[in-house]
Design a protein around this motif. Structure first.
Motif, PDB file in Angstrom:
ATOM      1  N   LEU A  97       0.826  -1.128  -0.028  1.00 13.76           N
ATOM      2  CA  LEU A  97      -0.097   0.115  -0.004  1.00 13.76           C
ATOM      3  C   LEU A  97       0.935   1.333   0.012  1.00 13.76           C
ATOM      4  O   LEU A  97       0.847   2.201  -0.615  1.00 13.76           O
ATOM      5  N   THR A 157       2.389   1.490  -3.792  1.00 12.60           N
ATOM      6  CA  THR A 157       1.414   2.104  -4.611  1.00 12.60           C
ATOM      7  C   THR A 157       0.998   3.609  -4.430  1.00 12.60           C
ATOM      8  O   THR A 157       0.582   4.360  -5.404  1.00 12.60           O
ATOM      9  N   ASN A 158       0.639   3.717  -3.118  1.00 10.32           N
ATOM     10  CA  ASN A 158       0.286   5.100  -2.911  1.00 10.32           C
ATOM     11  C   ASN A 158       1.151   6.065  -3.338  1.00 10.32           C
ATOM     12  O   ASN A 158       1.209   7.362  -3.796  1.00 10.32           O
ATOM     13  N   GLN A 211      -2.398  -0.543 -10.850  1.00  8.16           N
ATOM     14  CA  GLN A 211      -2.638  -0.288  -9.316  1.00  8.16           C
ATOM     15  C   GLN A 211      -4.109  -0.807  -8.877  1.00  8.16           C
ATOM     16  O   GLN A 211      -4.197  -1.260  -7.932  1.00  8.16           O
ATOM     17  N   GLN A 212      -4.924  -0.888  -9.953  1.00  5.63           N
ATOM     18  CA  GLN A 212      -6.142  -1.557  -9.440  1.00  5.63           C
ATOM     19  C   GLN A 212      -5.982  -2.722  -9.126  1.00  5.63           C
ATOM     20  O   GLN A 212      -6.570  -3.334  -8.046  1.00  5.63           O
ATOM     21  N   PHE A 237      -4.668  -3.241  -5.569  1.00  2.00           N
ATOM     22  CA  PHE A 237      -5.667  -3.041  -4.510  1.00  2.00           C
ATOM     23  C   PHE A 237      -6.497  -4.167  -4.092  1.00  2.00           C
ATOM     24  O   PHE A 237      -6.774  -4.485  -3.153  1.00  2.00           O
ATOM     25  N   THR A 244      -7.887   0.912   3.713  1.00  4.46           N
ATOM     26  CA  THR A 244      -7.768   0.758   2.371  1.00  4.46           C
ATOM     27  C   THR A 244      -8.881   0.904   1.645  1.00  4.46           C
ATOM     28  O   THR A 244      -8.917   1.574   0.571  1.00  4.46           O
ATOM     29  N   SER A 265      -9.483   4.398   1.268  1.00  6.31           N
ATOM     30  CA  SER A 265      -8.716   4.972   0.297  1.00  6.31           C
ATOM     31  C   SER A 265      -9.092   5.209  -1.273  1.00  6.31           C
ATOM     32  O   SER A 265      -8.874   5.858  -2.127  1.00  6.31           O
ATOM     33  N   LEU A 266     -10.107   4.182  -1.357  1.00  6.16           N
ATOM     34  CA  LEU A 266     -10.772   4.106  -2.690  1.00  6.16           C
ATOM     35  C   LEU A 266     -12.194   4.862  -2.810  1.00  6.16           C
ATOM     36  O   LEU A 266     -12.823   4.495  -3.795  1.00  6.16           O
ATOM     37  N   LEU A 295      -5.655   5.640  -8.836  1.00 10.96           N
ATOM     38  CA  LEU A 295      -6.463   5.651  -7.568  1.00 10.96           C
ATOM     39  C   LEU A 295      -7.196   7.215  -7.395  1.00 10.96           C
ATOM     40  O   LEU A 295      -8.265   7.181  -6.820  1.00 10.96           O
TER      41      LEU A 295
END
Length: 483
Positions: A118, A121-122, A147-148, A151, A196, A199-200, A479
């Motif tokens: 996480l 990728t962030n 990235q999708q 997650f 998480t 964050s989406l 994201l």
């Protein structure tokens, strides 16, 4: 007799010659393998140390006056892949747990992998994921995952980690976080799942991700998905007055001499009459004669103003330093990576967004109380504060994010920067003349130079698919694109 000796010597030479060169390189007094408990202690120390001065500058909580800071003035460029070294320690722990038939470590392995990926990728966007950490077996040129997909895999791993911890799961050894209490690890895992999912939030309408339903499934099934119940469940690193385990900024000379409070942060706290200001800051020298609990005794410098302007204010005694406990107390306070206060604000936001039922006001109050208790505020002061600053009838998300912001001071690593990036709340000041990057707050970091040198084809493919071939700090990763 001499003949017998010569024969014995010859046999010794032959026997010795049968040994491999590597055998002579092994120190019999040093173990060549570790154990999962020893590795777990190290992994926890590395993962949960979440006090990051650069993040306080980027989030407009502090300013630095010794030189121009790229974090403060938004002039950064590239970040590194050092987090993969932390992940390799997690993989080593997994290998040793498998070798010793200790399956109780597996859910923790899944948690730490999720936690670290996480962060990666962030920071960047697409990153090596499926092919990462394979070493020689996977080569040194891993492909980049979308990235999708990362997650989705992280959420699936956290769900699996939760399921692996049951009433019969043995306690893990080497657990300096929860003392081996697996139920608390379960609560931490599910809290990270909710972080998480929140964050989406820009993907809440994506049918394939099903963010709302996943969020509600966790919240509405506490027996299956228990959550943190108080600050005692915080995922936090506690410090000790022992070499190697002291508070990370203890005896930090720069913190003593060059870090001051940001004016926008001080003004926010003063406007709310927030007593946490007295725990975060020293009185400005110009107002040192005022009582410690007088808000007028505290002031900041604008992080967006040029360095010379801020230095002038500091020399005039008009700016508050960070509280001395942050550099003169070897224990100070724990460093929170994932905490109960944050969870309450996540739940409050979930209600506001219509993802779950419940009282956003109650979650808000619990979050404020948890944060204030963590910073040592007394209950009467907390009650007075909540009376003065009740959960509002309007601008509810702004109120939630403001409290989440305050609660992140000197903990949570870069997480709140990502939260502000997601919501735009609160606004980070870029009005001053010192801000770089065309007065814009960056959205990400560029990929490491080492990737351009050693994995050029794959990193260029990732840059091309995400940012039209332009690896830059203002690029909008998947994201951040609303669906």
């Amino acid at each position: 007799m001499r003949k017998i000796f010569n024969i014995a010597a010859a046999l010794l030479i032959v026997a010795t010659g049968c040994k491999k060169f590597e055998d002579f390189q092994t120190d019999p007094n040093k173990p060549t393998v570790s154990t999962p408990d020893l590795l777990l202690s190290t992994v926890i120390q590395d993962a949960f140390q979440s006090t990051t001065l650069g993040a306080t500058l980027a989030t407009r909580q502090m300013v630095f006056v010794n030189s121009v800071s790229n974090e403060q003035y938004y002039g950064w460029t590239r970040a590194g892949f050092d987090t993969y070294n932390d992940l390799r320690q997690v993989v080593k722990m997994e290998e040793e747990a498998n070798r010793m038939d200790k399956p109780e470590y597996v859910p923790l392995v899944k948690f730490f992998k999720a936690y670290y990926f996480l962060k990666l990728t962030n920071t960047f966007g697409d990153i090596p994921y499926s092919d990462a950490l394979k070493g020689e077996n996977g080569g040194l040129s891993p492909v980049y995952d979308k990235q999708q997909n990362i997650f989705v895999s992280i959420l699936d791993d956290l769900k699996a980690a939760n399921a692996l911890i049951t009433n019969t799961t043995p306690e893990v050894q080497g657990d300096i976080l929860y003392g081996g209490t697996m139920e608390q690890w379960k609560r931490l895992i599910n809290t990270l799942s909710l972080r998480t999912l929140m964050s989406l939030s820009l993907k809440e309408n994506s049918a394939s991700l099903n963010v709302k339903a996943r969020f509600a499934e966790i919240v509405n099934n506490p027996e299956t998905y228990p959550l943190m119940t108080g600050n005692a469940d915080n995922g936090e690193l506690v410090f000790h007055d022992v070499l190697g385990t002291r508070y990370p900024t203890y005896n930090d000379n720069d913190l003593q001499t060059a870090y001051y409070l940001d004016a926008t942060f001080v003004d926010l706290l003063k406007g709310l009459k927030d007593p946490r200001l007295f725990r975060f800051a020293e009185k400005a020298p110009k107002y040192v004669s005022l009582p410690d609990n007088d808000f007028a005794a505290y002031a900041g410098a604008k992080g967006s103003d040029p360095l010379n302007d801020n230095s002038t204010k500091v020399l005039a005694g008009e700016v508050s330093k960070i509280k001395s406990r942050y550099f003169n107390n070897p224990v100070n306070e724990p460093s929170i990576a994932v905490g109960y206060a944050e969870l309450q604000f996540i739940l409050a936001e979930g209600v506001v967004r219509g993802w779950i039922n419940g009282s956003a006001a109650d979650y808000y109050k619990k979050g404020v109380q948890a944060s204030m208790l963590f910073y040592g505020i007394t209950q009467p002061s907390i009650d007075e504060y909540l009376t003065t600053n009740p959960y509002p009838a309007a601008d509810q998300l702004k109120a939630i994010m403001t409290q989440k912001y305050i609660a992140s001071f000197m903990n949570s690593d870069w997480h709140f920067f990502y939260e502000q990036r997601r919501t735009g709340l609160p606004a980070f000041d870029v009005s001053g003349g010192g801000v770089l990057n065309d007065k814009k707050v960056p959205k990400r970091w560029m990929y490491p130079v080492t990737e351009l040198q050693n994995n050029q084809a794959n990193v260029n493919a990732a840059i091309g698919s995400q940012f039209s071939g332009n690896d830059n700090i203002n690029g909008i990763m998947w994201l951040l694109k609303a669906e």
